[in-house]
Design a protein around this motif. Structure first.
Motif, PDB file in Angstrom:
ATOM      1  N   PHE A 158       0.851  -1.198   0.000  1.00  0.00           N
ATOM      2  CA  PHE A 158       0.000   0.000   0.000  1.00  0.00           C
ATOM      3  C   PHE A 158       0.881   1.240   0.000  1.00  0.00           C
TER       4      PHE A 158
ATOM      5  N   TYR B 162       0.809   5.441   0.243  1.00  0.00           N
ATOM      6  CA  TYR B 162       0.056   6.653   0.602  1.00  0.00           C
ATOM      7  C   TYR B 162       0.926   7.846   0.228  1.00  0.00           C
TER       8      TYR B 162
ATOM      9  N   TYR C  24       3.904   0.877   2.477  1.00  0.00           N
ATOM     10  CA  TYR C  24       3.619  -0.122   3.510  1.00  0.00           C
ATOM     11  C   TYR C  24       3.776  -1.529   2.929  1.00  0.00           C
TER      12      TYR C  24
ATOM     13  N   ILE D  92       2.942  -5.078   4.359  1.00  0.00           N
ATOM     14  CA  ILE D  92       2.240  -5.696   5.484  1.00  0.00           C
ATOM     15  C   ILE D  92       2.008  -7.170   5.164  1.00  0.00           C
TER      16      ILE D  92
ATOM     17  N   SER E 237      -6.258   6.954   4.690  1.00  0.00           N
ATOM     18  CA  SER E 237      -5.180   5.973   4.571  1.00  0.00           C
ATOM     19  C   SER E 237      -5.397   4.825   5.552  1.00  0.00           C
ATOM     20  N   ASP E 238      -5.751   5.157   6.798  1.00  0.00           N
ATOM     21  CA  ASP E 238      -6.005   4.110   7.795  1.00  0.00           C
ATOM     22  C   ASP E 238      -7.168   3.221   7.368  1.00  0.00           C
TER      23      ASP E 238
ATOM     24  N   ILE F  72      -5.964   0.839   4.700  1.00  0.00           N
ATOM     25  CA  ILE F  72      -5.156  -0.250   5.248  1.00  0.00           C
ATOM     26  C   ILE F  72      -6.050  -1.230   6.008  1.00  0.00           C
TER      27      ILE F  72
ATOM     28  N   PRO G  33      -4.176  -0.672  11.617  1.00  0.00           N
ATOM     29  CA  PRO G  33      -3.070  -0.172  10.789  1.00  0.00           C
ATOM     30  C   PRO G  33      -1.814   0.067  11.608  1.00  0.00           C
TER      31      PRO G  33
END
Length: 895
Positions: free
Chosen positions: A541, A543, A634, A636, A694-695, A698, A785
């Motif tokens: 991801f 951002y 990110y 993850i 953004s949160d 995610i 997140p």
């Protein structure tokens, strides 16, 4: 109606089927109650007497919190299990955000989160005040405190940021709707609205009252007040608030929305419901005449409408009875005739099939087999054969006609119909050899979902949707599917056409089937292939947003008469200074200029007159803006470690991206372009793509990863059949217990087959069983997140590069490119005016030196922007999470 006991009923929640209320009882109550309609309640018992204050539902369990460390969970509001909170406090409120419960405490900094109401993590609120309520708006939790201006926001329920609601009041309740939060207070008419929990706007309730609780129904808010009959409805942003009347003055304390109605509870025995927040009922209205309630439902649009009338009595003792309650508003002569048939468990069912096409009963024309095929997440399909009336047959005339199919048991001459299918004819075909018309029918699931409002889909499906992950979606069916990708559940319709979402996991087993019920001697079991498993999801991801920096400084210059003497006091003008400073890449915010002397005496008795507009001192306030594109990248990982250990790593990739379209170039060019940073500084600025977005993106990816892993681990299929039972449907969880096999799982497919010629009727089903890989070995991670990286910090020490502006004279100061300020080349002579008896005369300049600077005039070189602070920068974040695969029973028993 009334509660079964008089108690202080403080809060109420709904789980999609029943309302559940809890009582405080002055600190010594263990009372709870459940109700399907909010009016008629059945007493239940909490695991311990305590100061119960809050209750919430997470899709699987109710969770209630009290004073001390006491909490409790229940899958149905009936059977409760005591749990333990992580700290002793007065836990005043609890809510659910789709991932975790979040509870806050009165008079302390304690808060806590839990994914299941069992395992809790302690967090810290910003201050020890009387936190009274907490709500979630889809992006952040917001908690309010009574008797202060304090509120707080948090993305995860653990780390909080202190905010101000802007007004000190006895804030009692907060709720979130489509536009943001609404907070209400007692003892006055104060209310507040905020889209994000940060910036609050004043709102005014219609009357000063003890406003106690507020709830959202998907369209509007409704609020109730303690010690009165006053209620209110509020638009999503609280701009329009209308006073309403509950109909009875009571100590109203709690309110929630469920089952298409608001439900309010009070201290005492009374509850009230309202479909719109305007018209409230506290009792089932009385009617006159003779009530009749025929078990038949005829409607034009069958979306989400059911009319179940079913009584099942197994091994009855005594005299079975089926009392019928009729709730009715209106006049006329209603009645409710009830027929009760008790069948011996050894009786073979006597049945017939009923078919209505556009409301016309064509049951007598049915031939062959009727097959109804329902699969998880898909449209229900029915195949029917009829013999059309003699004469001309036009199969296309049947397209689009409504059709319903019922399995009708016949007991002692009494017919007991149960719905198998509701839908429309999709494809008719006529066979001239058999003179039969075969009708392929669908329940039109996709089109009916596509016709729903998105707010209805949101409430039905839940889950998450963000264009940063799932893209922009125009079709509402695709929108529902996108939300489902984040929910461990399936969307389909029941036999009556009611659209529903059913969870893959459930603690409730609808039926346990043994050899006596199962029709196939051997249960078929199909195991999933390893290649279909996913036990690790790698999430990427990005951002992207601009990092804005504005640097402010002050530069100054002065030229004394001694400094200016070599030039014959040829002072610079204001425009000289502004022109040089303005061409430095910085902008002049403000200038202060001091004029040079009007006349300078000369030894000859005359005067030297500086040019008009000359200055001998200037102070300029300067500003410079620049932006830098920052990308937070990110990486993850969400994994099921037990499955990886047993099956090896089987990975899947998903990704998303969110970028702000804010134009940093336009912001750099003009100081009046928002955001205004008069004091200078730096900030990340993305008004169209905030951190909360953004949160949410995610969170959406994390939920998708979890659902992807869980979904791939329920591929085992167990198949058998029973005598036709229309209640066997996709929303049921079944257990099989035979000498050869034990299995549990959710029904993912059911095929009802009525063979009219053979007289047989059976229901074949497939169960999906979770498994493959251990379960319960690890503690699953809370999927929230990861913390964002530290802000991009400017690397340049620009303050040390601010120039020192001086007077520089050729012949006195050696030339250098670093010279800043006024650069002078002394003239050979100086003109003096107003010499007595002479007038004007030129005098040799004693400072003259042959030669000159390569440049002359004002020079200002302000510090520029280094490449490190101008070029795009990437900041990496890595995080890992673990999930647990549920374990259904699936084992063979070796004799």
């Amino acid at each position: 109606m009334s509660f079964p006991v008089n108690d202080s009923w403080v809060k109420v929640a709904h789980n999609g089927t029943v309302f559940c209320a809890i009582a405080n009882g002055g600190g010594s109550s263990a009372n709870a109650a459940t109700s399907t309609d909010g009016l008629i309640w059945t007493l239940r018992t909490l695991p311990v007497a305590a100061n119960w204050y809050g209750i919430a539902w997470n899709g699987t369990v109710f969770c209630a919190v009290a004073s001390g460390t006491v909490a409790a969970t229940s899958p149905d509001g009936i059977t409760w299990t005591q749990r333990t909170l992580p700290a002793s406090a007065t836990w005043s409120s609890i809510t659910w955000n789709g991932t975790v419960f979040c509870a806050v405490a009165w008079g302390s900094t304690n808060c806590a989160t839990s994914p299941d109401g069992i395992t809790w993590t302690l967090g810290t609120l910003p201050s020890a005040v009387n936190w009274s309520d907490v709500a979630w708006n889809g992006s952040v939790f917001c908690a309010i405190a009574s008797g202060t201006t304090t509120c707080a926001t948090s993305a995860d329920g653990i780390t909080w940021t202190s905010r101000s609601i802007g007004y000190s009041a006895l804030w009692t309740a907060i709720a979130a709707g489509s536009s943001g939060f609404i907070a209400i207070s007692q003892s006055n008419d104060a209310a507040r609205y905020s889209a994000d929990g940060v910036t609050w706007y004043a709102r005014t309730m219609p009357v000063s009252a003890n406003w106690m609780d507020i709830a959202w129904d998907g369209t509007q808010f409704a609020a109730i007040a303690y010690g009165s009959a006053i209620a209110a409805t509020l638009t999503p942003n609280g701009m329009t608030i209308t006073q309403q009347n509950v109909g009875s003055s009571q100590s109203w304390k709690g309110i929630c929305w469920g089952n298409s109605r608001f439900c309010a509870v009070s201290s005492g025995t009374l509850s009230a419901t309202s479909a719109d927040g305007v018209t409230w009922i506290t009792a089932i209205p009385a009617v006159t005449g003779t009530p009749i309630a025929y078990t038949e439902l005829t409607i034009a649009d069958s979306n989400a409408v059911t009319a179940p009338t079913l009584l099942t009595v197994e091994w009855p003792t005594g005299v079975p009875a089926a009392p019928t309650r009729l709730d009715m508003v209106g006049s006329g002569a209603p009645s409710a005739p009830t027929v009760l048939a008790v069948l011996s468990s050894t009786d073979m069912p006597i049945w017939r099939a009923r078919c209505l096409i556009d409301g016309v009963d064509v049951s007598a024309r049915l031939e062959g087999q009727i097959v109804v095929d329902a699969s998880e997440g898909a449209a229900r399909i029915a195949t029917v054969r009829i013999v059309p009336p003699s004469g001309a047959v036009s199969p296309l005339d049947y397209v689009g006609k409504t059709i319903s199919l019922d399995y009708v048991r016949v007991a002692g001459g009494t017919e007991l119909p149960q719905r198998l299918f509701t839908g429309r004819i999709d494809t008719p075909s006529y066979d001239p050899d058999t003179t039969q018309l075969e009708l392929q029918c669908l329940d039109d699931l996709q089109n009916r979902v596509a016709a729903l409002d998105r707010a209805v889909i949101d409430g039905l499906v839940g889950g998450r949707y963000t264009p940063a992950v799932q893209g922009e979606i125009l079709d509402n069916w695709d929108y529902a599917v996108a939300r489902l990708s984040t929910v461990a559940a399936s969307l389909d319709a029941d036999a009556s056409g009611g659209i529903r979402v059913t969870a893959w996991q459930s603690a409730n087993v609808w039926a346990t089937l043994g050899e006596s019920q199962l029709l196939y001697q051997r249960t078929r079991v199909v195991y999933p292939q390893r290649s279909t498993l996913v036990n690790r999801v790698n999430i990427s991801f990005d951002y992207r947003y601009p990092r804005l920096r504005q640097r402010n400084t002050v530069i100054g210059w002065s030229g004394t008469q001694i400094d200016m003497a070599p030039s014959g006091w040829a002072y610079p003008t204001q425009q000289d200074f502004l022109g040089a400073a303005g061409g430095s890449g910085w902008q002049v915010v403000q200038g202060v200029f001091y004029p040079a002397p009007a006349a300078i005496p000369h030894a000859s008795g005359g005067y030297i007159y500086p040019a008009e507009g000359s200055i001998d001192m200037a102070i300029l306030h300067m500003a410079q803006r620049h932006s830098q594109t920052v990308t937070e990248s990110y990486a993850i990982e969400v994994a099921a470690p037990e499955s990886i250990t047993l099956n090896g790593e089987l990975a899947h990739e998903i990704r998303g991206a969110l970028a702000s379209s804010f134009d940093g170039t336009a912001w750099e060019a003009a100081l009046d372009v928002a955001p205004l940073m008069d004091g200078g500084g730096e900030q990340d600025y993305a008004p169209d793509a905030p951190r909360s977005a953004s949160d949410e993106a995610i969170n959406t990816l994390l939920d998708q990863a979890k659902v992807k892993i869980l979904g791939s681990h329920r591929g085992a299929r167990v198949t058998n059949a029973i005598l036709c039972d229309p209640d066997l449907d996709l929303d049921k969880h079944i257990a099989i217990s035979t000498t050869a096999l034990d299995a549990t799982g959710k029904v993912v497919r059911v095929v009802h087959t009525l063979d009219l010629e053979a007289g047989s009727a059976l229901s074949e089903f497939d169960l999906a069983c979770f498994g493959i890989g251990g379960a319960g070995i690890i503690t699953p991670s809370t999927l929230t997140p990861p913390a964002p990286p530290a802000s991009a910090v400017e690397t340049q020490d620009w303050a040390a590069e601010a120039p020192s502006l001086t007077v520089n004279t050729f012949g006195i100061t050696p030339y250098s490119d670093a010279l800043m300020g006024l650069l002078l080349n002394p003239p050979q002579s100086i003109v003096v005016d107003n010499i007595p008896n002479v007038g004007s005369k030129s005098f040799p300049n004693p400072y003259y030196t042959a030669g000159s600077y390569p440049v002359q005039g004002f020079r200002v070189a302000m510090p520029g922007v280094s490449d490190a602070d101008r070029n795009p920068v990437t900041k990496s974040v890595a995080q890992s999470y673990q999930v647990v695969i549920p374990a259904d029973t699936l084992q063979f028993n070796v004799p």
